[in-house]
Design a protein around this motif. Sequence first.
Motif, PDB file in Angstrom:
ATOM      1  N   THR A  86       5.421   5.239  -6.724  1.00 14.37           N
ATOM      2  CA  THR A  86       6.426   5.820  -7.603  1.00 14.37           C
ATOM      3  C   THR A  86       6.968   4.773  -8.577  1.00 14.37           C
ATOM      4  N   ARG A  87       7.187   3.561  -8.075  1.00 14.56           N
ATOM      5  CA  ARG A  87       7.694   2.493  -8.943  1.00 14.56           C
ATOM      6  C   ARG A  87       6.660   2.115  -9.998  1.00 14.56           C
ATOM      7  N   LEU A 112       4.193   4.951  -0.623  1.00 10.12           N
ATOM      8  CA  LEU A 112       4.553   5.921  -1.660  1.00 10.12           C
ATOM      9  C   LEU A 112       5.654   5.419  -2.600  1.00 10.12           C
ATOM     10  N   PRO A 113       6.693   4.747  -2.091  1.00  9.76           N
ATOM     11  CA  PRO A 113       7.702   4.239  -3.036  1.00  9.76           C
ATOM     12  C   PRO A 113       7.135   3.230  -4.036  1.00  9.76           C
ATOM     13  N   TYR A 114       6.139   2.447  -3.619  1.00  5.53           N
ATOM     14  CA  TYR A 114       5.521   1.496  -4.544  1.00  5.53           C
ATOM     15  C   TYR A 114       4.745   2.235  -5.628  1.00  5.53           C
ATOM     16  N   GLN A 125       5.214  14.418  -5.400  1.00  5.42           N
ATOM     17  CA  GLN A 125       6.071  13.246  -5.561  1.00  5.42           C
ATOM     18  C   GLN A 125       5.665  12.385  -6.753  1.00  5.42           C
ATOM     19  N   GLU A 165       5.344   4.117   3.739  1.00  7.29           N
ATOM     20  CA  GLU A 165       5.619   2.760   3.275  1.00  7.29           C
ATOM     21  C   GLU A 165       5.170   2.547   1.834  1.00  7.29           C
TER      22      GLU A 165
END
Length: 221
Positions: free
Chosen positions: A175-176, A171-173, A197, A169
């Motif tokens: 990355t952003r 990890l995308p934040y 990543q 949940e």
Amino acid sequence: MLRVEVSKQLGQFSVDVAFASEGRVTGLFGPSGSGKTSLVSMIAGLMTPDRGVISVDGEALDDTTRRFHVAVHRRRIGYVFQDARLFPHFDVRRNLDYGRRMNRLTRDDAQEKRLSEMLNIGHLLDRRPGQLSGGERQRVALGRALLAQPRLLLLDEPLGSLDEDRKAEILPYLTRLRDEAGVPMVYVSHDPDELRQLASHIVMLKRGRVAAFGGPEVLPA
């Protein structure tokens, strides 16, 4: 650029590390006891090196030859811990505002809105930490650190206490943040997949020494 050339004796254990990184995310990788947290504590100013230099973008934070040490609260370094460390008696809004107030910064409504949208925490503002999931708490901790306008963000195993679903949940934040926030990060982990990543430069530590330095290719398979 982050430059670290430090030595520190800690009982029977010693840290002797030198590297310079211009990466947007510098990963510190190694097993437990390799010196990762000790090194991050020195960068943050929580621990003073016995010898050496720490600088960010050419500005010294520590220089033992000059007996120079910048206090923690003057370093403009954000620190996100594994357990978020939010204030349980504050709601999310007041937790987010804490860093700004402590640093006596002018409120920036546009920045607050941008980070709230980036981290998807706008709907949480009236809740207290006890009402949040682990992933939500970490997103609030990231927002609090960034609203203090740091020149460098330290993340010490920020996913270490989360289960696999919560890691996926958040990890995308992360990355952003790497791509949009414009703040260089030092990311501590013993998980090579996380670092592949997120990180462009890897410092691999073993027994308090740099075992390898380079891109993600230096990480174990």
